[in-house]
Design a protein around this motif. Structure first.
Motif, PDB file in Angstrom:
ATOM      1  N   TRP A   1       6.230   8.711   0.382  1.00  0.00           N
ATOM      2  CA  TRP A   1       6.128   7.080   0.341  1.00  0.00           C
ATOM      3  C   TRP A   1       5.998   7.223   2.133  1.00  0.00           C
TER       4      TRP A   1
ATOM      5  N   TRP B   1      -1.301  10.728  -2.800  1.00  0.00           N
ATOM      6  CA  TRP B   1      -1.379  11.028  -4.266  1.00  0.00           C
ATOM      7  C   TRP B   1      -2.265  12.520  -4.210  1.00  0.00           C
TER       8      TRP B   1
ATOM      9  N   TRP C   1      -7.114   6.027 -11.956  1.00  0.00           N
ATOM     10  CA  TRP C   1      -5.386   7.212 -11.769  1.00  0.00           C
ATOM     11  C   TRP C   1      -4.020   5.796 -12.788  1.00  0.00           C
TER      12      TRP C   1
ATOM     13  N   PRO D   1      10.619   2.765   5.637  1.00  0.00           N
ATOM     14  CA  PRO D   1      10.022   3.748   5.791  1.00  0.00           C
ATOM     15  C   PRO D   1       8.503   4.296   5.514  1.00  0.00           C
ATOM     16  N   PHE D   2       7.997   3.004   4.603  1.00  0.00           N
ATOM     17  CA  PHE D   2       6.793   3.659   3.556  1.00  0.00           C
ATOM     18  C   PHE D   2       5.825   3.685   4.647  1.00  0.00           C
ATOM     19  N   SER D   3       4.626   4.571   3.911  1.00  0.00           N
ATOM     20  CA  SER D   3       3.172   3.963   4.694  1.00  0.00           C
ATOM     21  C   SER D   3       2.835   2.811   4.985  1.00  0.00           C
TER      22      SER D   3
ATOM     23  N   ASP E   1       0.125   1.775   4.396  1.00  0.00           N
ATOM     24  CA  ASP E   1      -0.669   0.998   3.112  1.00  0.00           C
ATOM     25  C   ASP E   1      -0.315   0.813   2.364  1.00  0.00           C
ATOM     26  N   PHE E   2       0.857   0.962   1.403  1.00  0.00           N
ATOM     27  CA  PHE E   2       1.707   0.386   0.550  1.00  0.00           C
ATOM     28  C   PHE E   2       2.627  -0.932   0.972  1.00  0.00           C
TER      29      PHE E   2
ATOM     30  N   LEU F   1      -7.497   0.342   4.667  1.00  0.00           N
ATOM     31  CA  LEU F   1      -7.818   2.006   4.368  1.00  0.00           C
ATOM     32  C   LEU F   1      -7.983   2.300   4.791  1.00  0.00           C
TER      33      LEU F   1
ATOM     34  N   SER G   1      -7.299   5.999   6.418  1.00  0.00           N
ATOM     35  CA  SER G   1      -7.195   7.806   6.599  1.00  0.00           C
ATOM     36  C   SER G   1      -7.801   8.458   6.751  1.00  0.00           C
TER      37      SER G   1
ATOM     38  N   GLY H   1      -5.058   3.666  -5.074  1.00  0.00           N
ATOM     39  CA  GLY H   1      -3.973   3.274  -4.734  1.00  0.00           C
ATOM     40  C   GLY H   1      -2.621   2.825  -4.446  1.00  0.00           C
ATOM     41  N   ALA H   2      -3.368   1.957  -3.502  1.00  0.00           N
ATOM     42  CA  ALA H   2      -2.094   0.998  -2.852  1.00  0.00           C
ATOM     43  C   ALA H   2      -1.380   0.323  -2.855  1.00  0.00           C
ATOM     44  N   VAL H   3      -0.618   0.635  -4.318  1.00  0.00           N
ATOM     45  CA  VAL H   3      -0.174  -0.215  -5.120  1.00  0.00           C
ATOM     46  C   VAL H   3       1.564   0.790  -5.759  1.00  0.00           C
ATOM     47  N   LEU H   4       2.454   0.834  -5.079  1.00  0.00           N
ATOM     48  CA  LEU H   4       3.269   1.866  -5.476  1.00  0.00           C
ATOM     49  C   LEU H   4       4.223   0.986  -6.195  1.00  0.00           C
TER      50      LEU H   4
END
Lengths: 142, 319
Positions: free
Chosen positions: A57, A65, A78, B71-73, B75-76, B126, B130, B260-263
């Motif tokens: 993460w 991903w 996904w 510690p998360f990116s 993006d998340f 984003l 990336s 996919g940036a929603v964890l």
């Protein structure tokens, strides 16, 4: 659109229908997200298990991903591709939340007149752009 | 509420599963993964608690502080901030709109523009992280500078309870941007009208881009634009701002979802924490001293701004 307003505080039907749909959509989306999220956190049928998620993460979303599943997401496949997984269903709850304002605007259209109606329709087209752009520009991929 | 209590129970039972999780998390942190979830829940609970008292949106506190502490990116963190802002705005907007305080007719012309800019803000943010290795540091640096800007806005902006709008601009008049509400059940209807729509739209376009790029709710900017530029009474401005956030953030959320940036592991504890905290915070707000809390929050924001600017400059090897 008429500029005259009634003397008592009648709530605009446009406001009322906007609010009613948003309230319902928010309750459903929030309930789905928290319910399936709890099951996911409890370790029930995950697509990406907690430990694997935590190990990656710190990476930007694309790299995350790639590491966690071997696939880079472009679009909604996904999570829509396997709705039996609890984390994917949790994200589906977020989708319901993000759809609630779209449906609220849709409900408000029939109560609007003239320019306000055209602007609401334009808003719906823009929502369509926001939703479908990732599919079109990414070639509909997962 | 039942779901939130269930969430707490699962979080606490997570301690029993420590053995399963420890191996994978050891590589990235001293905490096991469920420990971070508990920390997130507690952190967002506190954010939710102080947000209604201080008048600052939860997202504005969450994004910079989580970037500095977790510690998360980024993006998340931005994806989570956006979902938090969406949930909190969608939870309060329907009641405010039904009371006549949130004006959907006033929302429509500004969000027609700001929705597009918020989507492009999300794409730009984003893409930056990336496509470029140092992109995340530019985002962190820009976030620190933005937060410093918000601090200055909070310090200097004056609110006008009921601005006196003598004459509407042509566009506002044509769109019928006016309304009325009552103070309490027996109060006299209070009428208002809006003006300066073209300038307001330009401001909202910029605000939408920033909200989409950083995953913020942007009430801190919406309210001054509606109140000081467009002449909305403060109650109408804060309520209409909520309606604007629902539409802008919902549009930007699709960008984060598609990337996919929603964890769920990050989003669920945060939404549960901030929702529960905000409910309690709303009760405390009635009794607390808002000025003292506001200054405390401003001090935290200044600290978070400095930390992010430092992290950004260090990452870019300027320091």
């Amino acid at each position: 659109m008429s500029m005259t307003k009634p003397l008592d505080t009648e709530i605009d039907p446009l406001n009322r229908s906007f609010a009613a749909i948003m309230e319902t959509g928010t309750y459903i989306g929030l309930a789905l997200m928290l319910l399936f999220g709890l099951l996911y956190l409890a370790g029930v049928n995950p697509a990406v298990p907690g430990p694997a998620c935590a190990a990656n993460w710190h990476l930007p979303s694309d790299a995350y991903w790639e590491q966690a599943t071997g696939v880079t997401p472009h679009g909604y496949g996904w999570f829509l591709g396997d709705l039996a997984k609890m984390d994917n269903l949790t994200v589906f709850g977020v989708v319901i939340l993000a759809l609630a304002p779209v449906l609220s605007v849709l409900a408000a259209v029939r109560h609007a007149e003239h320019i306000c109606r055209y602007l609401l329709i334009l808003l719906l087209i823009e929502f369509g752009f926001a939703i479908f752009r990732p599919l079109i520009l990414a070639g509909g991929g997962h | 509420m039942i779901l939130l209590v269930l969430f707490l129970a699962v979080m606490l039972s997570g301690t029993a599963r420590a053995g399963d999780a420890a191996e994978a998390t050891a590589a990235t942190s001293v905490f096991p993964w469920w420990g971070w979830c508990i920390a997130l829940f507690v952190f967002t609970f506190v954010v939710g608690l102080i947000a209604p008292v201080s008048g600052v949106g939860g997202g504005v506190l969450f994004v910079p502080l989580a970037t500095a502490l977790f510690p998360f990116s980024i993006d998340f963190i931005r994806g989570t901030g956006l979902v938090m802002a969406l949930v909190s705005a969608q939870s309060s907007a329907p009641r405010l709109v039904r009371q006549g305080l949130g004006n959907v007719r006033a929302m429509v012309p500004v969000v027609v523009v700001s929705m597009v800019t918020s989507v492009f803000g999300g794409i730009f943010g984003l893409h930056l992280t990336s496509a470029y290795p140092e992109g995340r540091y530019y985002i962190i640096l820009a976030l620190g500078i933005l937060l410093f800007g918000i601090f200055v806005v909070m310090l200097t902006s004056k609110r006008s309870e009921h601005p006196d709008v003598q004459q509407q601009d042509n566009l506002s008049e044509m769109l019928g941007l006016c309304g009325e509400w009552r103070e309490g059940d027996a109060g006299e209807p209070i009428r208002y009208k809006l003006t300066n729509l073209p300038l307001g739209v330009v401001c909202f376009a910029a605000v939408g881009f920033i909200a989409g790029m950083f995953g913020l709710g942007a009430g801190w900017a919406n309210v001054p634009v509606l109140n000081l530029i467009m002449g909305a009474p403060i109650k109408i401005a804060t309520s209409t701002s909520m309606a604007i956030i629902t539409v802008n953030d919902a549009a930007a959320a699709w960008t984060y979802l598609s990337k996919g940036a929603v964890l769920p592991l990050i989003v669920v504890p945060c939404v549960a924490g901030v929702t529960l905290g905000a409910r309690l915070g709303a009760r405390i707000a009635a009794r607390a001293k808002p000025t003292a809390v506001k200054y405390l929050v401003m001090a935290i924001m200044l600290l978070a701004a400095s930390t992010n600017i430092y992290k950004g400059l260090k990452g870019l090897e300027v320091l």
